[in-house]
Scaffold this motif. Sequence first.
Motif, PDB file in Angstrom:
ATOM      1  N   VAL A  63       0.841  -1.204   0.000  1.00 32.83           N
ATOM      2  CA  VAL A  63       0.000   0.000   0.000  1.00 32.83           C
ATOM      3  C   VAL A  63       0.874   1.252   0.000  1.00 32.83           C
ATOM      4  O   VAL A  63       0.584   2.222  -0.706  1.00 32.83           O
ATOM      5  CB  VAL A  63      -0.990  -0.026   1.186  1.00 32.83           C
ATOM      6  N   LEU A  64       1.957   1.237   0.768  1.00 31.33           N
ATOM      7  CA  LEU A  64       2.885   2.369   0.739  1.00 31.33           C
ATOM      8  C   LEU A  64       3.451   2.579  -0.663  1.00 31.33           C
ATOM      9  O   LEU A  64       3.509   3.708  -1.154  1.00 31.33           O
ATOM     10  CB  LEU A  64       4.036   2.158   1.725  1.00 31.33           C
ATOM     11  N   ALA A  65       3.857   1.495  -1.314  1.00 27.15           N
ATOM     12  CA  ALA A  65       4.421   1.595  -2.662  1.00 27.15           C
ATOM     13  C   ALA A  65       3.402   2.153  -3.641  1.00 27.15           C
ATOM     14  O   ALA A  65       3.725   3.009  -4.474  1.00 27.15           O
ATOM     15  CB  ALA A  65       4.924   0.229  -3.125  1.00 27.15           C
ATOM     16  N   MET A  66       2.167   1.697  -3.547  1.00 27.22           N
ATOM     17  CA  MET A  66       1.121   2.214  -4.436  1.00 27.22           C
ATOM     18  C   MET A  66       0.901   3.701  -4.169  1.00 27.22           C
ATOM     19  O   MET A  66       0.717   4.494  -5.098  1.00 27.22           O
ATOM     20  CB  MET A  66      -0.171   1.416  -4.222  1.00 27.22           C
ATOM     21  N   GLY A  67       0.940   4.093  -2.903  1.00 27.71           N
ATOM     22  CA  GLY A  67       0.789   5.506  -2.555  1.00 27.71           C
ATOM     23  C   GLY A  67       1.914   6.355  -3.118  1.00 27.71           C
ATOM     24  O   GLY A  67       1.687   7.470  -3.599  1.00 27.71           O
ATOM     25  N   VAL A  68       3.127   5.842  -3.075  1.00 31.55           N
ATOM     26  CA  VAL A  68       4.265   6.561  -3.662  1.00 31.55           C
ATOM     27  C   VAL A  68       4.025   6.750  -5.153  1.00 31.55           C
ATOM     28  O   VAL A  68       4.212   7.845  -5.694  1.00 31.55           O
ATOM     29  CB  VAL A  68       5.602   5.819  -3.406  1.00 31.55           C
ATOM     30  N   TRP A  69       3.582   5.686  -5.831  1.00 32.95           N
ATOM     31  CA  TRP A  69       3.338   5.781  -7.265  1.00 32.95           C
ATOM     32  C   TRP A  69       2.272   6.841  -7.561  1.00 32.95           C
ATOM     33  O   TRP A  69       2.439   7.677  -8.454  1.00 32.95           O
ATOM     34  CB  TRP A  69       2.906   4.425  -7.845  1.00 32.95           C
ATOM     35  N   VAL A  70       1.178   6.810  -6.819  1.00 28.56           N
ATOM     36  CA  VAL A  70       0.088   7.769  -7.041  1.00 28.56           C
ATOM     37  C   VAL A  70       0.582   9.199  -6.804  1.00 28.56           C
ATOM     38  O   VAL A  70       0.276  10.112  -7.579  1.00 28.56           O
ATOM     39  CB  VAL A  70      -1.123   7.436  -6.139  1.00 28.56           C
ATOM     40  N   ARG A 123      -6.340  -7.746   1.317  1.00 31.53           N
ATOM     41  CA  ARG A 123      -7.001  -7.448   0.040  1.00 31.53           C
ATOM     42  C   ARG A 123      -6.430  -6.197  -0.618  1.00 31.53           C
ATOM     43  O   ARG A 123      -6.187  -6.197  -1.822  1.00 31.53           O
ATOM     44  CB  ARG A 123      -8.508  -7.312   0.231  1.00 31.53           C
ATOM     45  N   ARG A 124      -6.227  -5.147   0.168  1.00 29.34           N
ATOM     46  CA  ARG A 124      -5.624  -3.922  -0.385  1.00 29.34           C
ATOM     47  C   ARG A 124      -4.207  -4.196  -0.866  1.00 29.34           C
ATOM     48  O   ARG A 124      -3.780  -3.675  -1.886  1.00 29.34           O
ATOM     49  CB  ARG A 124      -5.594  -2.796   0.651  1.00 29.34           C
ATOM     50  N   ASP A 125      -3.481  -5.021  -0.116  1.00 30.76           N
ATOM     51  CA  ASP A 125      -2.108  -5.355  -0.491  1.00 30.76           C
ATOM     52  C   ASP A 125      -2.083  -6.044  -1.851  1.00 30.76           C
ATOM     53  O   ASP A 125      -1.277  -5.716  -2.719  1.00 30.76           O
ATOM     54  CB  ASP A 125      -1.460  -6.277   0.534  1.00 30.76           C
ATOM     55  N   ALA A 126      -2.974  -7.019  -2.027  1.00 29.46           N
ATOM     56  CA  ALA A 126      -3.034  -7.763  -3.297  1.00 29.46           C
ATOM     57  C   ALA A 126      -3.409  -6.837  -4.451  1.00 29.46           C
ATOM     58  O   ALA A 126      -2.828  -6.932  -5.541  1.00 29.46           O
ATOM     59  CB  ALA A 126      -4.021  -8.916  -3.182  1.00 29.46           C
ATOM     60  N   LEU A 127      -4.350  -5.946  -4.222  1.00 34.77           N
ATOM     61  CA  LEU A 127      -4.741  -5.004  -5.271  1.00 34.77           C
ATOM     62  C   LEU A 127      -3.581  -4.073  -5.624  1.00 34.77           C
ATOM     63  O   LEU A 127      -3.284  -3.843  -6.802  1.00 34.77           O
ATOM     64  CB  LEU A 127      -5.966  -4.194  -4.834  1.00 34.77           C
ATOM     65  N   ALA A 128      -2.909  -3.531  -4.617  1.00 30.36           N
ATOM     66  CA  ALA A 128      -1.766  -2.647  -4.863  1.00 30.36           C
ATOM     67  C   ALA A 128      -0.670  -3.387  -5.617  1.00 30.36           C
ATOM     68  O   ALA A 128      -0.077  -2.856  -6.563  1.00 30.36           O
ATOM     69  CB  ALA A 128      -1.230  -2.090  -3.542  1.00 30.36           C
ATOM     70  N   TRP A 129      -0.395  -4.627  -5.227  1.00 35.41           N
ATOM     71  CA  TRP A 129       0.633  -5.439  -5.883  1.00 35.41           C
ATOM     72  C   TRP A 129       0.283  -5.648  -7.356  1.00 35.41           C
ATOM     73  O   TRP A 129       1.122  -5.542  -8.236  1.00 35.41           O
ATOM     74  CB  TRP A 129       0.775  -6.767  -5.140  1.00 35.41           C
ATOM     75  N   ALA A 133       2.198  -3.937 -10.827  1.00 35.70           N
ATOM     76  CA  ALA A 133       2.747  -4.769 -11.901  1.00 35.70           C
ATOM     77  C   ALA A 133       2.346  -4.246 -13.276  1.00 35.70           C
ATOM     78  O   ALA A 133       2.941  -4.624 -14.277  1.00 35.70           O
ATOM     79  CB  ALA A 133       2.266  -6.209 -11.748  1.00 35.70           C
ATOM     80  N   ARG A 134       1.372  -3.338 -13.329  1.00 35.40           N
ATOM     81  CA  ARG A 134       0.822  -2.902 -14.597  1.00 35.40           C
ATOM     82  C   ARG A 134       1.033  -1.432 -14.925  1.00 35.40           C
ATOM     83  O   ARG A 134       0.738  -1.011 -16.035  1.00 35.40           O
ATOM     84  CB  ARG A 134      -0.668  -3.232 -14.637  1.00 35.40           C
ATOM     85  N   VAL A 135       1.513  -0.659 -14.002  1.00 37.25           N
ATOM     86  CA  VAL A 135       1.691   0.773 -14.257  1.00 37.25           C
ATOM     87  C   VAL A 135       3.153   1.090 -14.572  1.00 37.25           C
ATOM     88  O   VAL A 135       4.063   0.386 -14.092  1.00 37.25           O
ATOM     89  CB  VAL A 135       1.222   1.631 -13.057  1.00 37.25           C
ATOM     90  N   ARG A 142       7.817  -2.423  -6.639  1.00 38.48           N
ATOM     91  CA  ARG A 142       7.606  -3.824  -6.251  1.00 38.48           C
ATOM     92  C   ARG A 142       8.893  -4.428  -5.698  1.00 38.48           C
ATOM     93  O   ARG A 142       8.863  -5.180  -4.721  1.00 38.48           O
ATOM     94  CB  ARG A 142       7.096  -4.640  -7.441  1.00 38.48           C
ATOM     95  N   GLU A 143      10.015  -4.086  -6.302  1.00 35.77           N
ATOM     96  CA  GLU A 143      11.306  -4.577  -5.798  1.00 35.77           C
ATOM     97  C   GLU A 143      11.578  -4.049  -4.393  1.00 35.77           C
ATOM     98  O   GLU A 143      12.092  -4.764  -3.532  1.00 35.77           O
ATOM     99  CB  GLU A 143      12.445  -4.199  -6.751  1.00 35.77           C
TER     100      GLU A 143
END
Length: 153
Positions: A63-70, A123-129, A133-135, A142-143
């Motif tokens: 979730v942190l990684a997805m937040g950084v990306w956003v 669930r949020r973790d899986a969605l963020a992961w 993988a697609r953005v 992810r690394e």
Amino acid sequence: MSVRRIEIARAAWGGSMLFAPRWTLETLHRIEVDRKSLVIARILGARQLAQAVLSGVHPSPEVLAMGVWVDVAHAASALGLAAADRRRASASLTDAAVASLWAGFGWLDLRHGSVPPPLHDHRRDALAWWVLARVPGGAPLRERVRAQRERRS
């Protein structure tokens, strides 16, 4: 249970943009407010509030990684707006700086934070992961998540 202070600040910033956009734009951004800027401010405020809520009290590395990306995407789009619309350049640059600040804090937390307890809802973790993988630019994040999980195991 520790609360990320940055999420409280994000929620406050988002709330000011959503619920008091005219005041925020005139006082903090120092721009002439029109209907378009009010709509944009409210949309951005809702985005910040949603991210604060979705990040939660103790976000996972995913979730942190997805937040950084956003936040990085937000900063990049604000820089694009600054280049395209000189009347809104000051506000856009401020918005880009704030989004970059959020991204920086998220990156630091991703590098030094802790993994949530086993009872954490994944669930949020899986969605963020899945999204990372697609953005564009998601692979390095992810690394970083993998490295954090390995270090904390």
